[in-house]
Write an enzyme that holds these catalytic residues in place. Structure first.
Site, mmCIF file in Angstrom:
data_model
loop_
_atom_site.group_PDB
_atom_site.id
_atom_site.type_symbol
_atom_site.label_atom_id
_atom_site.label_comp_id
_atom_site.label_asym_id
_atom_site.label_seq_id
_atom_site.Cartn_x
_atom_site.Cartn_y
_atom_site.Cartn_z
ATOM 1 N N THR A 453 11.338 -14.538 -12.806
ATOM 2 C CA THR A 453 12.459 -13.795 -12.845
ATOM 3 C C THR A 453 13.584 -14.481 -12.646
ATOM 4 O OG1 THR A 453 11.158 -11.827 -11.842
ATOM 5 C CG2 THR A 453 13.668 -11.728 -11.539
ATOM 6 N N GLN A 482 11.543 -7.434 -15.221
ATOM 7 C CA GLN A 482 12.696 -8.043 -14.599
ATOM 8 C C GLN A 482 13.344 -8.996 -15.705
ATOM 9 O OE1 GLN A 482 9.278 -8.402 -13.959
ATOM 10 N NE2 GLN A 482 8.961 -8.534 -11.473
ATOM 11 N N GLN A 504 16.079 -3.469 -15.203
ATOM 12 C CA GLN A 504 15.403 -4.087 -13.850
ATOM 13 C C GLN A 504 15.886 -5.343 -13.656
ATOM 14 O OE1 GLN A 504 11.184 -3.906 -13.473
ATOM 15 N NE2 GLN A 504 11.040 -4.946 -11.558
ATOM 16 N N ASP A 505 16.519 -5.197 -12.067
ATOM 17 C CA ASP A 505 17.134 -6.606 -11.638
ATOM 18 C C ASP A 505 18.189 -7.103 -12.516
ATOM 19 O OD1 ASP A 505 14.749 -6.425 -9.951
ATOM 20 O OD2 ASP A 505 13.754 -8.320 -10.522
ATOM 21 N N ASP A 528 15.932 -1.663 -8.688
ATOM 22 C CA ASP A 528 16.390 -2.719 -7.946
ATOM 23 C C ASP A 528 17.394 -3.491 -8.505
ATOM 24 O OD1 ASP A 528 14.437 -1.855 -6.159
ATOM 25 O OD2 ASP A 528 12.845 -3.405 -6.945
ATOM 26 N N ARG A 584 15.840 0.072 -1.192
ATOM 27 C CA ARG A 584 14.395 -0.109 -0.441
ATOM 28 C C ARG A 584 14.341 -1.517 0.113
ATOM 29 N NH1 ARG A 584 9.743 -0.334 -5.071
ATOM 30 N NH2 ARG A 584 10.652 -1.519 -6.680
ATOM 31 N N TRP A 586 13.577 -5.252 0.043
ATOM 32 C CA TRP A 586 12.715 -6.463 -0.317
ATOM 33 C C TRP A 586 12.020 -7.337 0.906
ATOM 34 C CZ3 TRP A 586 15.287 -10.890 -3.804
ATOM 35 C CH2 TRP A 586 14.349 -11.685 -4.333
#
Length: 668
Positions: A453, A482, A504-505, A528, A584, A586
């Site tokens: 990632t 990711q 994502q990311d 996220d 949330r 990590w």
């Protein structure tokens, strides 16, 4: 004999290239009328009669159907039927040369007759090409969109190359088309052409990190090689790729990205050419039917397979059952004899490449900027550099004053690294909408193990005291896991009026104890899409969800007083998004606070998620204060989150959040 062979080869290449767009039209007479008729013929009554047919076949949207012999006489009934089909727009396409060849015919008719009807039909056809283009720069096979593989970005049978050559001739005013475009239409054509070239660059396939060539069709969303008909499987295409490269080689002042694309494709052609054989069509003595076979021929011209495996370039063949076979002889008679499984087209690329390379690919002396503290990057060559990374290579290390890199509008398809020694760098775009840095790395593409990632970022910042303004950073890999757009692993970094776009990311904020500040920015993603351990203040930003998931995944260290703080931000989402968590953890001690933010109805009533970590409920700190909107439901939040009192919220000032050894944030 050698000279005669070279002349014959060149003639075959030219005739083949001119006929490429129309290789699937079984009766060539319509094609011959368009391209082989004398100019004075287009003023004849015969030509005018055919032109009326062309006008009848044109759909209201501006395109034409394919494989139609326009010169054939039409009965009254057929004419009535064509009129009834106009508004249906069915079968309007650019496949097999449709629409692009009719545009050329109408241009020749207008040149010979000055008939305004031909001009208006031509302009409508150009509008059709512009309207059919995807936002990513590609074109589908049919427009309006037709269900199935027809929606893929289509290089097959040179569909997209044909379109781009029309646009290229129009924007460059080469004289091929007699009809002049209005100024505003000229600008649209130029923009569409540039977008098309960018799409070509983005879809060039990387094999183990190395650029190769293209598939006959690419998924319109992920841009990855895609399947068409049952026997047209995802693969690397020798035929279509050759004509893409010829188009790229025709560009004036090609960018470094275009040069790299051409060099890489040529290397692939050299690597994959098949020598010592030829394709022979013979009559089977027993059945009397035609049979296509591969036979030895040491003097034959190099061939390329129509389909080669994506991972190792191995040629393959298949029947309508879609099962891959290793040899042409392994497939049935119908597909073996009814499809072009090999191509000689890349020979023309290899023939022209040395002259092109000498003209455009000569290594240049490293350019020194006029002012090393105030550099300009411009795609059109009017600045000190044409790529942002070139400017970074030229930037002073640990400078005593700020290094400002001004980036003019353009799409910069590159990975940009601000190294740890490049401190006090400002990257200033001409406009957020027009200055775009884009790349498409993602976890599986990088494939370096569990931490892949962190190698995917389009823009990586490791130099402290970095500033970015007025630009857009994208990771265009799509919904493939990711894929980071912006990675910040540096202290005292500031982003203003920027957009960060991904899935994502999208944004990674790294560095224990590091302070970062985003102001008036737009950040979008799926899961996220804001994550990391740094202390970060997001002020007056729009945070946009593209799917039901989680906005933040903080990994705040236990010793840090602040993690993520969102002040006066607007939380928005796509229409179909209805279930989004604010965050949330990590890591256990994650800290995220929303202060006076507007929350759309997509925010879940419970607000926060523990990521199936019961311990995180004890150690993390998730809080809100004085927020508003349909998604702000403090009474329904999970019991382990907090609603701050006014006295508690007072400590969340810019100074408290961002304080460091210097008051770097004071004038921001």
């Amino acid at each position: 004999m050698k000279i005669l062979k070279q002349i014959t080869l060149a003639l075959i290449f030219v005739l083949t290239f001119e006929a490429l767009a129309f290789s699937q039209v079984h009766d060539p007479s319509w094609r011959r009328i368009i391209y082989q008729s004398e100019d004075n013929w287009f003023a004849t009554e015969e030509a005018k009669t055919i032109a009326e047919n062309v006008l009848l076949y044109q759909r209201a949207i501006g395109g034409w159907p394919k494989n139609t012999q326009m010169q054939n006489p039409l009965s009254s009934r057929e004419k009535a039927q064509l009129k009834s089909l106009k508004n249906s727009n069915i079968e309007a396409t650019t496949d097999n040369g449709a629409t692009t060849q009719e545009l050329y015919f109408l241009s020749k008719m207008y040149q010979a007759t000055a008939n305004e009807n031909y001009k208006q039909a031509f302009l409508k056809g150009v509008d059709y090409l512009l309207e059919a283009q995807y936002d990513n720069g590609g074109w589908p096979q049919f427009y309006p969109l037709k269900k199935g593989y027809y929606t893929h970005i289509t290089y097959n049978d040179n569909s997209m190359v044909n379109i781009l050559k029309v646009l290229q001739d129009l924007k460059d005013n080469t004289g091929k088309y007699a009809i002049q475009l209005p100024k505003e239409k000229f600008e649209e054509v130029e923009k569409a052409f540039n977008m098309g070239i960018e799409c070509i660059l983005k879809t060039q396939y990387k094999q183990n990190g190395v650029l190769t060539v293209w598939c006959a069709q690419h998924d319109e969303k992920t841009l990855q090689p895609a399947k068409a008909r049952s026997y047209e499987l995802p693969s690397l295409s020798g035929a279509e790729s050759a004509n893409i490269v010829l188009l790229l080689m025709s560009l004036k002042n090609p960018s470094p990205e275009v040069i790299n694309a051409i060099d890489s494709a040529v290397a692939w052609f050299e690597k994959t050419k098949i020598e010592g054989v030829k394709i022979k069509r013979e009559i089977d003595k027993e059945t009397g039917k035609r049979n296509t076979v591969v036979v030895p021929d040491e003097n034959g011209y190099p061939l390329w397979a129509r389909f080669s495996e994506l991972d190792d370039n191995t040629p393959f063949f298949s029947d309508r059952d879609g099962i891959k076979k290793a040899h042409l002889a392994d497939i049935g008679e119908e597909r073996r004899n009814g499809y072009a499984w090999y191509s000689t087209d890349p020979n023309l690329v290899l023939k022209r490449y040395p002259e092109w390379k000498a003209k455009y690919n000569t290594p240049k002396k490293k350019q020194e900027p006029k002012d090393p503290y105030n550099m300009v990057v411009a795609k059109d060559g009017t600045g000190d550099f044409t790529t942002i990374q070139e400017a970074m290579y030229a930037a002073k290390s640990f400078p005593y004053e700020r290094v400002v890199i001004n980036v003019k509008n353009g799409v910069y398809n590159e990975k940009v690294y601000i190294y740890s020694w490049n401190t006090h760098v400002s990257l200033i775009g001409e406009s957020k909408e027009g200055t775009i840095i884009t790349f498409d790395d993602y976890f599986k593409k990088i494939d370096l193990g569990r931490n892949s990632t962190f190698h995917t970022s389009t823009l990586l910042v490791e130099g402290d005291d970095f500033i970015a303004k007025n630009l857009t950073v994208k990771n265009t890999a799509g919904a493939v896991g990711q894929a980071i757009a912006l990675s910040v692993n540096a202290n005292r970094c500031y982003f203003e009026n920027c957009a960060f776009i991904g899935n994502q990311d999208t944004v990674y904020t790294a560095g224990e104890g590091f302070k970062q500040y985003f102001k008036n920015c737009y950040i979008e993603g799926t899961t996220d899409f804001i994550f990391g351990e740094a202390t970060v203040l997001f002020e007056n930003c729009q945070i946009h969800n593209k799917s039901n998931s989680y906005i933040t995944a903080a990994s705040t260290p236990q010793s840090q007083e602040y993690g993520y703080v969102f002040k006066n931000c607007n939380l928005t989402a796509d229409k179909n998004v209805t279930d989004v968590y604010l965050g949330r953890p990590w890591r256990f001690y994650a800290k995220t606070v929303y202060i006076e933010c507007q929350m759309g109805k997509h925010i879940k009533p419970e607000g926060w998620h523990n990521w199936k970590k019961a311990e995180a409920e004890k150690f993390s700190f998730y809080a809100e204060y004085n927020c508003f909107g349909e998604g702000y439901k403090p009474e329904s939040r999970v019991p382990w989150s907090h609603q701050l009192k006014k006295s508690q919220a007072k400590k969340y000032t810019k100074e408290n959040i961002l304080k460091s050894t210097t008051k770097w944030y004071q004038n921001l």
